[in-house]
Design an enzyme around this catalytic site. Structure first.
Site, PDB file in Angstrom:
ATOM      1  N   HIS A 127      -7.680  -0.770   5.210  1.00 33.69           N
ATOM      2  CA  HIS A 127      -7.842  -1.657   6.377  1.00 33.69           C
ATOM      3  C   HIS A 127      -9.283  -1.690   6.905  1.00 33.69           C
ATOM      4  O   HIS A 127      -9.856  -2.749   7.114  1.00 33.69           O
ATOM      5  CB  HIS A 127      -6.924  -1.217   7.517  1.00 33.69           C
ATOM      6  CG  HIS A 127      -5.479  -1.082   7.121  1.00 33.69           C
ATOM      7  ND1 HIS A 127      -4.883  -1.894   6.201  1.00 33.69           N
ATOM      8  CD2 HIS A 127      -4.509  -0.213   7.538  1.00 33.69           C
ATOM      9  CE1 HIS A 127      -3.604  -1.553   6.070  1.00 33.69           C
ATOM     10  NE2 HIS A 127      -3.355  -0.530   6.860  1.00 33.69           N
ATOM     11  N   ASP A 169      -2.714  -6.108   2.150  1.00 35.88           N
ATOM     12  CA  ASP A 169      -3.349  -5.281   3.176  1.00 35.88           C
ATOM     13  C   ASP A 169      -3.079  -6.045   4.470  1.00 35.88           C
ATOM     14  O   ASP A 169      -3.683  -7.105   4.699  1.00 35.88           O
ATOM     15  CB  ASP A 169      -4.854  -5.159   2.915  1.00 35.88           C
ATOM     16  CG  ASP A 169      -5.519  -4.248   3.929  1.00 35.88           C
ATOM     17  OD1 ASP A 169      -5.248  -4.398   5.130  1.00 35.88           O
ATOM     18  OD2 ASP A 169      -6.301  -3.380   3.520  1.00 35.88           O
ATOM     19  N   HIS A 170      -2.163  -5.540   5.281  1.00 33.46           N
ATOM     20  CA  HIS A 170      -1.700  -6.393   6.384  1.00 33.46           C
ATOM     21  C   HIS A 170      -2.815  -6.719   7.387  1.00 33.46           C
ATOM     22  O   HIS A 170      -2.723  -7.679   8.135  1.00 33.46           O
ATOM     23  CB  HIS A 170      -0.449  -5.813   7.063  1.00 33.46           C
ATOM     24  CG  HIS A 170      -0.714  -4.713   8.023  1.00 33.46           C
ATOM     25  ND1 HIS A 170      -0.916  -3.409   7.641  1.00 33.46           N
ATOM     26  CD2 HIS A 170      -0.816  -4.700   9.373  1.00 33.46           C
ATOM     27  CE1 HIS A 170      -1.121  -2.661   8.703  1.00 33.46           C
ATOM     28  NE2 HIS A 170      -1.066  -3.419   9.775  1.00 33.46           N
ATOM     29  N   LYS A 190       0.836  -1.189   0.000  1.00 32.01           N
ATOM     30  CA  LYS A 190       0.000   0.000   0.000  1.00 32.01           C
ATOM     31  C   LYS A 190       0.878   1.249   0.000  1.00 32.01           C
ATOM     32  O   LYS A 190       2.035   1.132   0.382  1.00 32.01           O
ATOM     33  CB  LYS A 190      -0.959  -0.016   1.176  1.00 32.01           C
ATOM     34  CG  LYS A 190      -0.258   0.071   2.525  1.00 32.01           C
ATOM     35  CD  LYS A 190      -1.219   0.341   3.618  1.00 32.01           C
ATOM     36  CE  LYS A 190      -1.480   1.826   3.735  1.00 32.01           C
ATOM     37  NZ  LYS A 190      -1.295   2.384   5.064  1.00 32.01           N
ATOM     38  N   LYS A 231      -5.075   8.974  15.033  1.00 30.78           N
ATOM     39  CA  LYS A 231      -3.799   8.901  15.743  1.00 30.78           C
ATOM     40  C   LYS A 231      -3.897   9.793  16.968  1.00 30.78           C
ATOM     41  O   LYS A 231      -4.700  10.724  17.008  1.00 30.78           O
ATOM     42  CB  LYS A 231      -2.678   9.393  14.830  1.00 30.78           C
ATOM     43  CG  LYS A 231      -2.519   8.493  13.592  1.00 30.78           C
ATOM     44  CD  LYS A 231      -1.091   8.324  13.188  1.00 30.78           C
ATOM     45  CE  LYS A 231      -0.930   7.481  11.944  1.00 30.78           C
ATOM     46  NZ  LYS A 231      -0.585   6.087  12.198  1.00 30.78           N
TER      47      LYS A 231
END
Ligand code: BG6
Length: 495
Positions: free
Chosen positions: A245, A182-183, A153, A345
């Site tokens: 994600h 896509d982890h 990505k 975040k």
């Protein structure tokens, strides 16, 4: 499954991801006995390393792999013999002939059978030239072996660039050779969402608009942008987390049961979810999408800078570090059920969870006050940390009358202490080695997800919607609360 003899070629071989994730993942596969008998890794990059120097850097001196308590010198020595390096100016198409020669030589020496995975762990601006350079030298060929491309990505920057990238890659590689990573899909708990739904008879009958009131997905991070300000400032939370994600989580919650548990069937169903997302108008965006940016604050006595003060970030940046969305999936199963997702975040904690809020009973037997008598059942799929599943349901409080209280039925993955849980990259690389693309994003889905996101990006770029500041260490802009409408309803605030 059998794993063919093969070579893994990592573009961006001296990069951070290679050291942090890819080499450790391959090392664990090596230790677990998953690598084919004839196997090699070739790191590719511009730096002029010898094989030995490269081994020092990514194996012997790699702190992500050399945990002294777990790794023996013998293992490191044996593993390092699989690792090679080829320096290459990736931007120069002519240079790829050198790589071809090197791979042919390795094939001779190690009997790796002309089977290659090319892992693109470079800036996305290089993806096209790499694909072209490989193809010009026949390294995309499936004739005397196979060739697969793993693409990191971000896959595109918006709908147009994603389409362009797909078209370009497909000039040189067939869709079934392209593995868009896509982890999140490599996380055990994410895969388990599929199993929870379709291996149990108690959930699926309730998994629809008749019994589910709303679905909520949170991916909170306590860290800021750290050293990635330069990348992040041209990305933002929507591109960095939501389009990929979080939408993968949405697809797993919302998809219909596939005909089979294989790549084609599962990815067909996921695509239909993205195609059913109700498109936003500009007015909808103003009401249903909230963007925020963290500001300076003091967290547990420590001063943390605001986003605009971070290294690599434009001091006037309007890039969002927080995004919350309310949307609908217009299909038979989900008509009228709102989906809420948020990510950010510098939120108070690191947690990713999917919460299914069930509808309350229609008739309130135990109290005139529906909130006391009939609280909603919730099923929480905790993706990370404290991986597990939590079901909240009402119980009678012992004693006179029928007073009720919500209690927890709580399963923790930790309880399966004898089971080894592989890292996401480990699982994903192994799948690609075995030619299984189930846990990779397909090109049409990627575009369909961008299609939904694109109008938001445009409205934000045109400044049609405000961006709100939120102090670091809080749960994002207060305005996000207004997305969840309804008496006494709020986001779930996991501790
Ligand atoms: C990455 C994003 O894809 O995912 C990062 O680029 C983010 O910004 C990370 O921090 C989150 O992944 P995880 O596995 O820590 O939830």
């Amino acid at each position: 499954k059998k794993t063919d003899d093969q070579v893994l070629v990592i573009f961006g071989g001296s990069g951070d991801l290679t050291k942090r994730k890819l080499i450790p993942a391959v090392f664990n596969l090596f230790k677990g006995g998953f690598l084919a008998e004839c196997y090699a890794v070739v790191g590719v990059g511009r730096t002029a390393y010898s094989d030995e120097e490269y081994r020092q850097s990514v194996v012997f001196e790699n702190e992500h792999l050399t945990d002294k308590n777990k790794v023996s010198q013998d293992d490191l020595n044996a593993f390092s013999k699989l690792i090679h390096y080829q320096s290459l100016d990736t931007k120069n198409k002519e240079a790829y002939a050198t790589l071809k020669e090197r791979l042919r030589a390795l094939d001779e020496e190690k009997a790796t059978c002309h089977n290659y995975i090319f892992y693109l762990s470079t800036p996305p601006s290089l993806y096209e030239v790499i694909a072209e350079g490989l193809a010009a030298n026949g390294l995309n060929s499936q004739k005397n072996g196979w060739s697969r491309l793993i693409v990191e990505k971000p896959f595109g920057y918006d709908l147009e660039s994603a389409r362009h990238l797909n078209q370009h890659l497909r000039k040189f590689f067939e869709e079934d050779q392209i593995y868009r990573i896509d982890h999140y899909l490599g996380k055990e708990t994410v895969q388990n969402m599929f199993v929870t739904r379709f291996a149990n008879s108690i959930f699926e009958p309730l998994w629809n608009r008749n019994y589910i009131h709303r679905v909520e997905i949170t991916a909170a991070e306590s860290v800021g942008v750290e050293k990635r300000g330069g990348y992040y400032d041209s990305s933002g939370a929507l591109r960095d987390m939501v389009q990929n994600h979080l939408f993968q989580l949405v697809a797993l919650v919302a998809m219909e049961p596939p005909v089979k548990a294989d790549a084609e069937s599962i990815r067909n169903e996921k695509l239909k979810v993205f195609q059913s997302l109700r498109p936003y108008t500009t007015e909808d965006i103003a009401k249903n999408v909230i963007r925020g940016q963290y500001t300076a604050s003091t967290i547990r006595g420590e001063k943390v800078p605001g986003y605009r003060e971070e290294e690599g970030v434009d001091p006037n940046s309007k890039t969002e570090t927080y995004a919350a969305l309310k949307f609908y999936i217009d299909n038979w199963r989900w008509a009228g059920v709102p989906f809420y997702i948020r990510t950010g975040k510098r939120l108070p904690t690191r947690v990713t969870e999917v919460v299914i809020h069930f509808k309350p009973n229609h008739h309130h037997l135990f109290s005139a006050n529906p909130h006391l008598a009939n609280p909603q059942n919730t099923l929480v799929l905790r993706i990370q940390p404290n991986e597990g599943i939590l079901l909240k349901f009402a119980m009678k409080i012992p004693g006179a009358g029928y007073n009720t209280e919500h209690v927890n039925m709580d399963f923790h993955y930790d309880d399966l202490s004898n089971v080894y849980v592989p890292d996401a990259y480990e699982r994903l690389i192994l799948d690609c080695m075995q030619g299984d693309a189930t846990l990779y994003a397909r090109g049409d889905s990627t575009e369909a997800a961008w299609e939904f996101i694109d109008p938001i990006l445009k409205a934000w770029a045109n400044d049609e919607v405000p961006i709100y500041g939120y102090p670091s260490g809080t749960w994002g802009p207060e305005n996000a609360d207004s997305l969840i409408e309804g008496d006494k309803m709020t986001w779930r605030y996991p501790c």
